[in-house]
Structures are given as C-alpha cells and as structure tokens.
Design a protein around this motif. Structure first.
Motif, mmCIF file in Angstrom:
data_model
loop_
_atom_site.group_PDB
_atom_site.id
_atom_site.type_symbol
_atom_site.label_atom_id
_atom_site.label_comp_id
_atom_site.label_asym_id
_atom_site.label_seq_id
_atom_site.Cartn_x
_atom_site.Cartn_y
_atom_site.Cartn_z
ATOM 1 N N ILE A 126 37.772 38.944 35.245
ATOM 2 C CA ILE A 126 38.740 39.981 36.917
ATOM 3 C C ILE A 126 39.314 40.990 35.710
ATOM 4 O O ILE A 126 39.205 42.190 36.957
ATOM 5 C CB ILE A 126 40.257 38.845 36.899
ATOM 6 C CG1 ILE A 126 39.212 37.655 37.421
ATOM 7 C CG2 ILE A 126 40.923 39.418 37.861
ATOM 8 C CD1 ILE A 126 40.162 36.936 38.449
ATOM 9 N N ASP A 127 39.913 41.577 35.005
ATOM 10 C CA ASP A 127 39.802 42.665 34.734
ATOM 11 C C ASP A 127 39.048 43.254 33.942
ATOM 12 O O ASP A 127 39.175 44.871 34.197
ATOM 13 C CB ASP A 127 40.418 42.972 33.138
ATOM 14 C CG ASP A 127 41.993 41.713 33.126
ATOM 15 O OD1 ASP A 127 42.987 41.899 34.447
ATOM 16 O OD2 ASP A 127 43.113 41.292 31.507
ATOM 17 N N ASP A 128 37.890 43.019 33.942
ATOM 18 C CA ASP A 128 36.686 44.021 33.698
ATOM 19 C C ASP A 128 36.144 43.981 34.916
ATOM 20 O O ASP A 128 35.784 45.777 34.970
ATOM 21 C CB ASP A 128 35.520 42.969 32.706
ATOM 22 C CG ASP A 128 34.510 43.819 32.152
ATOM 23 O OD1 ASP A 128 34.638 44.778 32.062
ATOM 24 O OD2 ASP A 128 33.232 43.949 32.623
ATOM 25 N N ILE A 129 36.043 43.579 35.696
ATOM 26 C CA ILE A 129 35.176 43.998 36.922
ATOM 27 C C ILE A 129 36.289 44.447 37.668
ATOM 28 O O ILE A 129 35.728 45.556 38.670
ATOM 29 C CB ILE A 129 35.199 42.607 38.272
ATOM 30 C CG1 ILE A 129 36.312 42.254 38.322
ATOM 31 C CG2 ILE A 129 33.857 41.895 37.165
ATOM 32 C CD1 ILE A 129 35.966 40.739 38.823
ATOM 33 N N PHE A 130 37.566 44.593 37.474
ATOM 34 C CA PHE A 130 38.854 45.714 38.468
ATOM 35 C C PHE A 130 38.505 47.190 38.090
ATOM 36 O O PHE A 130 38.910 47.964 38.346
ATOM 37 C CB PHE A 130 40.447 45.096 38.295
ATOM 38 C CG PHE A 130 39.991 43.422 39.555
ATOM 39 C CD1 PHE A 130 39.105 43.022 40.031
ATOM 40 C CD2 PHE A 130 41.127 43.250 39.763
ATOM 41 C CE1 PHE A 130 38.693 42.666 41.309
ATOM 42 C CE2 PHE A 130 40.805 42.367 40.689
ATOM 43 C CZ PHE A 130 40.321 41.791 42.068
ATOM 44 N N ALA A 131 37.791 46.673 37.313
ATOM 45 C CA ALA A 131 37.325 48.095 35.690
ATOM 46 C C ALA A 131 36.622 49.045 36.582
ATOM 47 O O ALA A 131 35.406 50.097 35.918
ATOM 48 C CB ALA A 131 37.755 48.506 34.829
#
Length: 200
Positions: free
Chosen positions: A80-85
C-alpha cells in the motif's frame, strides 16, 4: 535458508536483535508455509527453520496465526505504501496506471511470498479475512481518490475494479500465469469501467 545471528558479541541493541529475530521468523514462515500450507504448518516447523528457541518465538508472537497476521499486515503495508507513492501530476488514468504497475510489479517481485499471503489467508480464519478486507478497502480508497469518485455509483465502480484486480492477481498466482501480463488488460478494463482520462 534463514540466516542466524552470529552468537557472542554482535554490538546490536536489544531492539535490533528483536527486529532480526522477527525477520528470521517471517522468512521461516514463508519458507515452511509455502511448502506445507497454512493448516499443515506448526510453530515447531517455524522455529526449527528460523533457528530460534521456542521462548524467543513467544516473546514476539502469541501463535502461528499471530505470526501469519503480522507477516500479512507487514507485506500489505509495504504494498500500500508503495502503490500510493504515485505521481501527483498527470491524468487520473495516468496516475492509476502508475499505481497498477507498481502493484503488479511488487507482487511479481516475490511471487512465492505473495502467493502465500494472498492464498493462504483463506485458511487462516475469519480474523485474517477481516484484515484482508480492511486492507483491500485502503486500496479502494486510493482508487477513489485518484478518480475523484464522489457518487455512490462511481465509488461502487472503484470497489468493483479493485475486487476484479484482486481476483485476477490471485488467479494468476494460482495458475503461475504472468502477473505483470495483467497490466494492459486491466488498464483497458479500467478505461471501459471508469471511463477515459478526459472524462475526469
């Protein structure tokens, strides 16, 4: 093979030792459960693979399910942290395309671990399924934000889109199909369901 921390003086703080132990347990869980499945994996299997004592295991986790849930939440948090970046600039479809590419790339990077958490979660009980749904809703919230979905119908379209992506990725992992090969078909599907970029 899980790396064991060298015995003796290693100049690590207590927190660093604990973090290393947890990392070994997560890796051991992935290795053992990938081979045996959730139901056939025991705490003894995990501590043997991780090369830690039973006392060490229970210092960090209450049970096999607790370890699984922690590992699952950890993986999903990374996803989630990666795809929201995603880039703030660009059309909604361009931003969604970047998010989708990151997500599929992350899953494909370690398909064995992804398969473990996306498939074995069904055997881990109702708490695991509730957690899966909660995390999927975070994904939905990100898609809603990208497409500025305001009406109930638009929000439902975003939720259905995320469900379709999840199902297709799970199917690809089950059949050993290419996860990244889903990128173009899913992007085309999104344009049909949500609409082209200039409509938003």
């Amino acid at each position: 093979m899980v790396e064991r921390l060298a015995s003796g003086r290693h100049h690590l703080s207590r927190d660093e030792v604990a973090a290393h132990q947890k990392q070994r347990l997560f890796k051991a869980l992935a290795a053992v459960m990938t081979a045996n499945g959730y139901s056939n994996t025991t705490v003894d299997d995990v501590i043997k693979e991780a090369k830690v004592s039973r006392a060490t295991f229970y210092q960090h986790f209450e049970s096999k399910q607790d370890l699984f849930m922690a590992g699952y939440a950890r993986m999903q948090r990374h996803v989630i942290d990666d795809i929201f970046a995603v880039p703030a600039a660009g059309t909604p479809m361009q931003r969604f395309a970047a998010m989708l590419e990151r997500y599929l790339g992350f899953i494909a990077l370690d398909s064995a671990t992804s398969r473990l958490y996306l498939l074995e979660v069904y055997a881990a009980g109702p708490d695991a399924m509730r957690r899966r749904i909660e995390l999927q809703q975070e994904f939905v919230a990100g898609v809603v934000e990208i497409f500025d979905a305001r009406s109930d119908a638009d929000r439902f379209a975003c939720e259905a889109l995320v469900a379709a992506i999840s199902t297709m990725v799970t199917h690809a992992l089950t059949t050993s199909d290419s996860v990244t090969g889903l990128y173009k078909p899913l992007l085309d599907y999104t344009e049909r369901v949500i609409g082209p970029a200039d409509d938003h």
